[in-house]
Structure formats: C-alpha cells, structure tokens
Write a protein that holds these residues in place. Structure first.
Motif, PDB file in Angstrom:
ATOM      1  N   SER A 122      32.251  25.841  24.335  1.00 33.15           N
ATOM      2  CA  SER A 122      32.489  24.460  24.792  1.00 33.15           C
ATOM      3  C   SER A 122      33.946  24.261  25.213  1.00 33.15           C
ATOM      4  N   ILE A 123      34.864  24.911  24.501  1.00 29.44           N
ATOM      5  CA  ILE A 123      36.281  24.798  24.866  1.00 29.44           C
ATOM      6  C   ILE A 123      36.538  25.564  26.162  1.00 29.44           C
ATOM      7  N   SER A 124      35.919  26.738  26.305  1.00 26.20           N
ATOM      8  CA  SER A 124      36.060  27.516  27.543  1.00 26.20           C
ATOM      9  C   SER A 124      35.613  26.699  28.744  1.00 26.20           C
ATOM     10  N   THR A 125      34.530  25.967  28.563  1.00 25.17           N
ATOM     11  CA  THR A 125      33.995  25.142  29.647  1.00 25.17           C
ATOM     12  C   THR A 125      34.986  24.037  30.021  1.00 25.17           C
ATOM     13  N   PHE A 174      38.122  24.102  29.633  1.00 26.17           N
ATOM     14  CA  PHE A 174      39.292  24.710  30.259  1.00 26.17           C
ATOM     15  C   PHE A 174      38.939  25.334  31.613  1.00 26.17           C
ATOM     16  N   HIS A 175      37.630  25.254  32.009  1.00 26.83           N
ATOM     17  CA  HIS A 175      37.166  25.836  33.269  1.00 26.83           C
ATOM     18  C   HIS A 175      37.492  27.329  33.312  1.00 26.83           C
ATOM     19  N   MET A 176      37.190  28.015  32.229  1.00 26.86           N
ATOM     20  CA  MET A 176      37.480  29.442  32.137  1.00 26.86           C
ATOM     21  C   MET A 176      36.246  30.210  31.688  1.00 26.86           C
ATOM     22  N   THR A 177      36.243  31.481  32.085  1.00 25.23           N
ATOM     23  CA  THR A 177      35.194  32.404  31.661  1.00 25.23           C
ATOM     24  C   THR A 177      35.872  33.674  31.186  1.00 25.23           C
ATOM     25  N   TYR A 178      35.409  34.212  30.051  1.00 23.35           N
ATOM     26  CA  TYR A 178      36.038  35.428  29.521  1.00 23.35           C
ATOM     27  C   TYR A 178      35.913  36.560  30.549  1.00 23.35           C
ATOM     28  N   PRO A 179      37.045  37.163  30.974  1.00 21.52           N
ATOM     29  CA  PRO A 179      36.993  38.136  32.078  1.00 21.52           C
ATOM     30  C   PRO A 179      36.635  39.560  31.660  1.00 21.52           C
ATOM     31  N   GLY A 180      36.436  39.787  30.361  1.00 21.60           N
ATOM     32  CA  GLY A 180      36.136  41.144  29.893  1.00 21.60           C
ATOM     33  C   GLY A 180      37.374  41.801  29.281  1.00 21.60           C
ATOM     34  N   HIS A 181      37.116  42.761  28.367  1.00 23.29           N
ATOM     35  CA  HIS A 181      38.203  43.383  27.616  1.00 23.29           C
ATOM     36  C   HIS A 181      39.222  44.072  28.526  1.00 23.29           C
ATOM     37  N   ILE A 182      38.723  44.755  29.550  1.00 25.87           N
ATOM     38  CA  ILE A 182      39.622  45.522  30.425  1.00 25.87           C
ATOM     39  C   ILE A 182      40.628  44.599  31.103  1.00 25.87           C
ATOM     40  N   HIS A 183      40.153  43.477  31.601  1.00 27.37           N
ATOM     41  CA  HIS A 183      41.050  42.576  32.321  1.00 27.37           C
ATOM     42  C   HIS A 183      41.967  41.804  31.383  1.00 27.37           C
ATOM     43  N   VAL A 184      41.533  41.607  30.131  1.00 28.13           N
ATOM     44  CA  VAL A 184      42.450  41.052  29.121  1.00 28.13           C
ATOM     45  C   VAL A 184      43.589  42.041  28.872  1.00 28.13           C
ATOM     46  N   LEU A 185      43.227  43.340  28.807  1.00 27.27           N
ATOM     47  CA  LEU A 185      44.252  44.375  28.625  1.00 27.27           C
ATOM     48  C   LEU A 185      45.206  44.411  29.812  1.00 27.27           C
ATOM     49  N   TYR A 186      44.665  44.213  31.018  1.00 32.74           N
ATOM     50  CA  TYR A 186      45.516  44.154  32.212  1.00 32.74           C
ATOM     51  C   TYR A 186      46.533  43.012  32.092  1.00 32.74           C
ATOM     52  N   ALA A 187      46.036  41.853  31.610  1.00 33.07           N
ATOM     53  CA  ALA A 187      46.912  40.684  31.449  1.00 33.07           C
ATOM     54  C   ALA A 187      48.004  40.969  30.413  1.00 33.07           C
ATOM     55  N   LEU A 188      47.587  41.627  29.308  1.00 33.94           N
ATOM     56  CA  LEU A 188      48.564  41.961  28.259  1.00 33.94           C
ATOM     57  C   LEU A 188      49.547  43.018  28.748  1.00 33.94           C
ATOM     58  N   LEU A 189      49.050  43.973  29.549  1.00 33.92           N
ATOM     59  CA  LEU A 189      49.920  45.005  30.126  1.00 33.92           C
ATOM     60  C   LEU A 189      50.950  44.362  31.072  1.00 33.92           C
ATOM     61  N   GLU A 221      39.324  42.297  43.427  1.00 32.18           N
ATOM     62  CA  GLU A 221      38.209  42.926  42.719  1.00 32.18           C
ATOM     63  C   GLU A 221      36.971  42.047  42.709  1.00 32.18           C
ATOM     64  N   GLY A 222      37.081  40.828  43.265  1.00 33.91           N
ATOM     65  CA  GLY A 222      35.909  39.977  43.414  1.00 33.91           C
ATOM     66  C   GLY A 222      35.566  39.130  42.211  1.00 33.91           C
ATOM     67  N   HIS A 223      36.514  38.814  41.363  1.00 36.45           N
ATOM     68  CA  HIS A 223      36.249  37.963  40.196  1.00 36.45           C
ATOM     69  C   HIS A 223      35.996  36.529  40.614  1.00 36.45           C
ATOM     70  N   SER A 224      35.256  35.807  39.764  1.00 35.53           N
ATOM     71  CA  SER A 224      34.962  34.405  40.042  1.00 35.53           C
ATOM     72  C   SER A 224      36.213  33.554  39.825  1.00 35.53           C
ATOM     73  N   GLU A 225      36.135  32.298  40.289  1.00 37.06           N
ATOM     74  CA  GLU A 225      37.280  31.383  40.151  1.00 37.06           C
ATOM     75  C   GLU A 225      37.672  31.192  38.696  1.00 37.06           C
ATOM     76  N   SER A 226      36.687  30.980  37.807  1.00 32.98           N
ATOM     77  CA  SER A 226      36.988  30.744  36.388  1.00 32.98           C
ATOM     78  C   SER A 226      37.552  32.006  35.735  1.00 32.98           C
ATOM     79  N   GLN A 227      37.104  33.199  36.145  1.00 27.31           N
ATOM     80  CA  GLN A 227      37.636  34.445  35.596  1.00 27.31           C
ATOM     81  C   GLN A 227      39.084  34.671  36.054  1.00 27.31           C
ATOM     82  N   LEU A 228      39.351  34.385  37.336  1.00 26.16           N
ATOM     83  CA  LEU A 228      40.718  34.522  37.848  1.00 26.16           C
ATOM     84  C   LEU A 228      41.675  33.591  37.100  1.00 26.16           C
TER      85      LEU A 228
END
Length: 811
Positions: A766-769, A771-786, A703-710
């Motif tokens: 600052s913690i997200s940074t 952890f080298h992470m970026t919030y991927p959006g609600h839909i993709h959080v739901l995908y992870a939980l699913l 789907e073309g997500h960035s490295e930190s989102q993946l």
C-alpha cells in the motif's frame, strides 16, 4: 546591628514571595508551534500539493501528504523544545550572583533567590538586585540613570532607598531587601523588556541574504517549470504539481532551523565547559581570535593566596606588620589577598574594641587603602598598598628607598605579590580629605604566593599551535610578572610596563605590542588603548576583565571575557562571554569549541545546499526532457526532507571536532561564512550526486523498465547517495570509514531509520502504491547501491584532494 536571615526562614519567604526575577516570555504551546509551522512556505506548498492530489482523485496520496505534516510538526516541536531547554539552562546560569548574609556568614547566591529581609553586601561595580534600604554606607555612590535618566552618580547614606537595576559606581555598603521581583520599581516597568528584539548577527544576516537569493531563484524556476511543462505536455494540473515539487525542492527552509539549533545548543555546550555566552556573535568570532589578552590573577593563577614572607622594618616586629595589615583589611572581605592576611595568626593578644570611622578606598590614581578606627586610646590608622606607593606616602629617604626596593625585587623574582604596610598619624582631630594628608610610618612588607594553575602552560602552548598569541596583563611588580610569565612559557624579555604605555604614541605602541607577551603595572583604563592598538594591526582581540574600569575594553574587544566569580556586574554586562570558573584554560576550550561549532555549522549548510541540487535536478528534468516521466513527486521530496531536517540540525551539531582544529591559523574575521569556495564545493558534490542518479536512470530506461520501476531505482540511488553524503560530510579530516565507526550516535540512528523507512516503502504494497513505485528486483537495487558506492568514492577522492591542499598551507 541587624543580622541576616537563616536559610530556613529565607526558604519560607521564597515560597511566599516567589523568585526575584521578571516574568519571562511564556514557552510556546503545541498549538503555537503548529500555527508557526503552518505559516512556513514549505508547509503551504505541502498543503497545496496534498489538495491537488485529492482534486486529481488520488485520495490516498493526499491523505499521506497531510499526515506527513504531523510528523514534521513533531520534529519541529522536538527541535524547539531542545533549543528552549538549552536557553533556559543558560538563563539560569546568567542570573547575577549577590553576596548575602545567611546563617551568620556571607555567601554568594543567585539573585533570583533573594527574599525580603535579606542583608546584601554591595561593592563598586555591583548591579543592585532588588529594592531596599541602606543599613551601612561607606563612600557610596549610585548610578540611577537606568530609572531616572540622570547621568551623574548620586551619593547615598545609611537609611536611603536603593532600587533594583541601579549600579554601584563607588564605595560599599549593606542593603536590606524590601521588595523583590515584579514588585520592585524596575519590575513594574520591566514588561517592556520582553518586546526588545536582538539584532541579527553577521552570520544570520549573511544566511538571510542567501535564503532570499535562493528563494527568488526558486520562484522563477517554479513559474518556468509550470509554463514549460504545460506547453510541452498540455496537462495543467500535472504541470502545477511538478511546479509545486520544484518549489519544495528549491526552498532552503532548513537554513534558519539549523542556525537556531546550532547557536542555542552551541551556547549550551559552552556553558557545560564553564563559559557562558551572552551574545551569539561571540560563537562566530571565537574561531577568528588571533590575540588573547588575559589577566594574571585568578585566571592564570589559582587566586588562592597564602602569606609566604613577612619583612618588618625592625627585626622581630613581624607581629606588628601583620596586625596593621589586618586592620587595613575590611571585615568579611572577599578579596583573596585580604582573606589570606586576616587568616594569618599574630601574637599580641586580643585586639582592643575598635570602631571603623572612615575608609579611604584603593584607586588607580593612588594604589593604597587606609582605614581609620576609633579606640579607647584614640585613633588607629592602618594602610596597605603597592610598595612603591607606600614608600612615597611615607617619604622615605634615598637610602631606605633603595633598601626596600632591593627587598621588593628579591621577593618579586620569586613570583610573589607584595604589599607595603604602614601606620598613620594625624596632626589634628579632623581627618584629611585624602590619604596624602596623613603622616605615615613604613612598617614593612608582606609577600603572598598565588600558584599558577597547573593546566595553564599546556593551554598556552595549545594557543601557540592554533596561531593565537598570548599577552599576560597584571598590575603586579614587573619582576613578579616576569617570574610568572616564564613559568607558563611566555618570554620575560618582551615585558612592557604600564607607565611606558603612557609615554608611547599610537604608532610606537602598535609596534611595541607586536613583540609584547607580558604587561606589568597595568592600569585598567589602559586596557582600552591596548585593544584599540591591537585592532589597528588587524588583530582579532579577546580581552579578559573583572572590574568597572575594564568594561570599556571588554566592550571594544572582538571577544570580551568577564570573570564570573570575582567579576563585577558591569564587566559581565559589557562582555560577550563570562567565565564561570575564572580559569584561563576555559577560554582556550571556548576557542576550541567555537571553531568546532563554526566548522559543523558550515558542514551542515554545505550538506543542505548539496543535497538540494539532485532533488532540484530530478524535479526539473521532466520539464526539459519530454520523454522522461515525473521522477520525484511531492511525497518523495517530503520523505527526503524528513531525513535532511534532523540530519542537518542534530547529526552535524553533535559531531566531534576536526583532528587539526587547534593546529591551524585563525579564520579571517572578514571571511564570508559561505563564500564562493564553499558554495562551489557544495554545488560540485550535489552535481556529482545528480549526475550519478541520472546516468543510472537512463541506463535503466534503456533496459525497458516501467515508469514506477525507474522511479524506484532513481529513488533508492538518491536516498543511498544522500545517506553516504551525510557520513562523508560529517568530517573533512577523516575518511568515511573512520566516521562510520565514530561515536556520533545521532547520525547512526538517523542513518538506520532512513534505511528502515526506505525498505518499508517497498515491503508494504500500500505504501509502494502511494509512492507510485514498484520493486525493481534485487539486481537493480544492487545497481542503485553500487551507484551510491561509486558516488562515495568520488566525493571521498575530492575530499582527500582538498585535505591535502589544506595540509600544505598549514605550518
């Protein structure tokens, strides 16, 4: 005659001299624990990773990794203190108890409370608790080999010195305490005991091999990852970072922590149920017990004797029978039968002034006791013992023997314990060497009732359901044994008599014991042969005992169980478990608890192994797939470890028992704790979790997500799957929905805390940074939980299949 101390004076002397015990190993300080933690391979890897981040210019992440060391040290400190507190409670319980005169009466107190000037009653089988001088001695012999190396027991008289740590092998006496604690002869050499290390149990040795095996695999993979990553991407520092991450992921550092916590807290929990664990191996073996050989008196029965019948030789002479029965009992006797006799009233007026001049003690060769007194009118000789023995000592004719045997059988069928009473005479002023030298006159019988503990029949049925056979052991008359046996649910027709055992060869005894549930007129030395015979039939034997002669059988048994209230020190030292309340149902509860501890430990280890599979897989994936960026960094692995450590050592340990725990056959004694089946199940669960996260990762990548989102999507899925894996693995007999609504507060607390921490990672920029992470959006959080839900459905389905397979083999 010397008198004992008052409680007030004893307390004052206790404050002056301190407790009667050797110095214990000092508790580890915070600094000591920090030092120990920093020597662990896991933390050396953590420090290396933090240093490498700082070299790469990522100061923030380096500081975060260093700060997590403090958090892990705090968790380790908490676990250590909890374990230490449990062990301290066990040490206090295991302190031997002594019979001491306080405020004019004898009472049992922990030996650590002894003070200088105390008067201690010592009996056969007692371990001397402190140094002192003998005030009274009756046929007293002491084994001093622990100090002198001499194998033969030494005879002791009034005025002789006794030393703490030595053993009473025969007779009895009164000891006045002169020195306690470190001032005793044993205390002066006792520091060397602190250097003695306990041998690892079978389970500890097995896990040690597993850890070493995984360590070698981890080292090989780590080196391989560094080389592969370097040759495919050319960045050595990143290759080294990935290699360190792989090493952290593979290293199973939780295993020894989990083992230590489980065994310590397991032993502590058993003590709360009146079972003291003297050897950790007993916890492992409890779940394998197939036969429980239990003494009748005081374990199956209440050990609260009352006189139910008096049968005199001449009608109306009941008082004479009671008087001589009382004379045959020692003053301040602790035996329940003797106390019941002493409390029985008689009506011949005040006893004349008597002086005890000789005691002929009970032995298993001659089951009778004779006491000789001097009075104003001459000697009075009183004897009590097994009716059959006294009938022989008195030389009764055939007619009288048959009459008394009928009376004995009549009382024994009612479940009573029976004593014969006799009066002795001697033809000379010199006393004979043995009781056979007296001329005895049979006076009659005293029958005593000892009711069965009300909870025993249900406990025996519970053992039957669990595949454990019960054999009741007693020195009582066969009719008494059969009556009590029938009352608690045993089969009287399976009776075996002690005299028959001596006539059977090894093969005949082995065959006979296959059907036996009651053994009467048993001698303690025959217990060892019974244990060995049962073990030759591949039975796992739990054996109870309380006397000196029981010690060999207790030591030979797979699980030796000594009595804490009426047992001798020798028996307790030989046993692996001690019943603090001498109750049969406590043994059954210990077996139930042993199975629970073993089950929960196995589930915890299975979880630890399973959760490392996805961590290892996600760490290694970038080395084998150049298009995949680093998914798990050292900081992410540390986050996972902060969940895994407390979950595996606390949440699983406090989980309740499985539903079918006492409705399944005992575990095979030679079965491996973590055999191929258990390892395969853990690998399947871990591989399934890894597969779910990788599939989600590649779908998101398309789907073309960035490295930190993946990385964020994969991390949310991994943590969520991990938490649900914990909940699923807490029980093999219940569904995850039942587990979530259970009362395991530790698991729920860790679950909620982990969720809160994961949310915090994304809510605080600052913690997200870091952890080298970026919030991927609600839909993709739901995908992870699913994904976590799909994973849970799969492992619950696998668990249901395994559960159904087990239920088909259960009786």
């Amino acid at each position: 005659m010397k008198k004992g101390l008052s409680t007030e004076e004893a307390n004052r002397r206790f404050l002056v001299h301190g407790p009667n015990e050797l110095p214990m190993t000092k508790s580890k300080s915070v600094f000591g624990i920090v030092k120990e933690v920093l020597r662990e391979p896991m933390f050396l890897l953590l420090i290396s990773s933090a240093t490498l981040y700082i070299i790469l210019g990522d100061l923030g992440e380096g500081i975060i990794l260093f700060s997590t060391i403090s958090i892990i040290i705090l968790i380790t400190f908490f676990q250590h203190k909890k374990t230490e507190k449990a062990l301290e409670a066990l040490r206090n319980l295991s302190s031997p108890r002594v019979l001491v005169e306080r405020d004019g009466e004898y009472k049992r107190i922990p030996s650590r409370e002894l003070v200088v000037g105390d008067l201690v009653a010592i009996h056969e089988g007692d371990r001397i608790a402190a140094d002192g001088k003998i005030c009274e001695a009756f046929s007293l012999e002491i084994d001093e080999s622990v100090l002198t190396g001499e194998a033969l027991a030494v005879q002791k008289q009034s005025g002789d010195q006794l030393f703490g740590g030595t053993l009473v092998t025969r007779g009895r006496g009164i000891l006045e305490i002169e020195t306690t604690g470190i001032q005793t002869a044993f205390g002066k050499i006792g520091h060397s005991l602190n250097s003695i290390k306990q041998q690892p149990t079978k389970l500890q040795a097995e896990l040690g091999k597993l850890i070493k095996w995984l360590g070698f695999i981890g080292l090989g993979l780590c080196i391989g990852v560094v080389l592969l990553f370097y040759f495919t991407r050319g960045d050595f520092l990143q290759a080294l970072l990935n290699g360190l991450s792989a090493a952290m992921a593979i290293l199973p550092e939780e295993f020894p922590v989990v083992m230590t916590v489980f065994l310590a807290l397991g032993a502590w929990r058993l003590s709360k149920s009146n079972v003291l664990t003297r050897r950790p191996s007993a916890i492992e073996t409890l779940g394998s017990a197939t036969i429980l050989c239990s003494d009748k008196t005081g374990t199956i029965t209440c050990n609260k004797m009352t006189i139910s019948a008096i049968v005199p030789k001449i009608l109306g002479d009941e008082n004479q029978v009671v008087v001589f029965a009382q004379l045959a009992c020692l003053k301040n006797a602790q035996d329940p039968m003797e106390r019941a006799i002493q409390q029985c009233p008689y009506h011949e007026g005040k006893q004349p002034s008597l002086t005890l001049i000789r005691e002929y003690p009970f032995s298993h060769k001659l089951t009778a006791t004779t006491l000789v007194y001097r009075s104003l009118s001459g000697q009075i000789i009183a004897c009590k013992g097994a009716p059959e023995t006294l009938i022989k000592l008195c030389g009764l004719n055939e007619k009288d023997t048959r009459f008394w045997q009928d009376k004995i059988n009549e009382l024994a069928k009612k479940g009573m314990r029976i004593l014969g009473i006799a009066e002795g005479k001697t033809n000379s002023h010199a006393l004979p060497e043995s009781q056979e030298g007296f001329n005895f006159t049979f006076l009659g019988l005293i029958a005593l009732a000892d009711p069965v503990r009300p909870e025993v029949p249900a406990a025996i049925q519970e053992c039957r359901n669990a595949g454990i056979r019960i054999i009741m052991l007693t020195g009582d008359h066969p009719e008494t044994a059969c009556s009590i046996g029938a009352e608690i649910g045993l089969i009287p027709s399976t009776l075996l008599i002690g005299s028959e055992i001596d006539q059977l060869n090894a093969i005949e005894l082995k065959d006979k014991l296959l059907q036996t549930e009651i053994i009467a007129r048993l001698k303690p030395e025959q217990k060892l042969r019974i244990v060995q015979s049962l073990q030759s039939s591949n039975e796992v034997v739990a054996m109870t005992g309380d006397g000196v002669n029981d010690a060999p059988a207790l030591k030979a048994a797979d699980i030796g169980v000594a009595m804490g209230l009426k047992g001798t020190d020798v028996a307790r030292e030989a046993a692996s478990l001690v019943l603090l309340d001498d109750n049969f149902s406590s043994i059954v509860h210990a077996i139930r608890s042993g199975r629970k501890i073993y089950d929960n430990l196995q589930k915890a280890m299975s979880y630890v192994l399973a959760i490392h599979i996805p961590i290892i897989g996600l760490t290694l994936l970038p080395a084998f797939a150049p298009s995949v960026s680093l998914i798990l960094l050292p900081l992410h692995i540390v986050f996972m470890e902060l969940i895994i450590d407390p979950v595996s050592s606390i949440a699983f340990e406090s989980e309740s028992e499985e539903k079918n725990i006492m409705n399944r056959q005992p575990r095979a004694i030679h079965a491996r704790f973590f055999g191929k089946t258990e390892i395969l199940r853990a690998l399947v669960d871990g591989a399934l979790l890894l597969g779910c996260v990788i599939i989600l990762y590649f779908i998101s990548k398309q789907e073309g997500h960035s490295e930190s989102q993946l990385r964020s999507i994969a991390f949310i899925a991994l943590v969520s799957c991990n938490l649900l894996l914990v909940m699923s693995k807490l029980s093999m007999s219940r569904s995850i929905f039942s587990i979530i609504t259970s009362t395991n507060t530790s698991a729920k607390f860790i679950f909620l805390l982990a969720l809160l921490l994961m949310i915090t990672v994304f809510l605080v920029p600052s913690i997200s940074t870091m952890f080298h992470m970026t919030y991927p959006g609600h839909i993709h959080v739901l995908y992870a939980l699913l994904t976590a839900v799909i994973f849970t459905v799969c492992i619950e389905a696998l668990k249901a299949i395994r559960r159904n397979r087990i239920s088909t083999v259960l009786p």
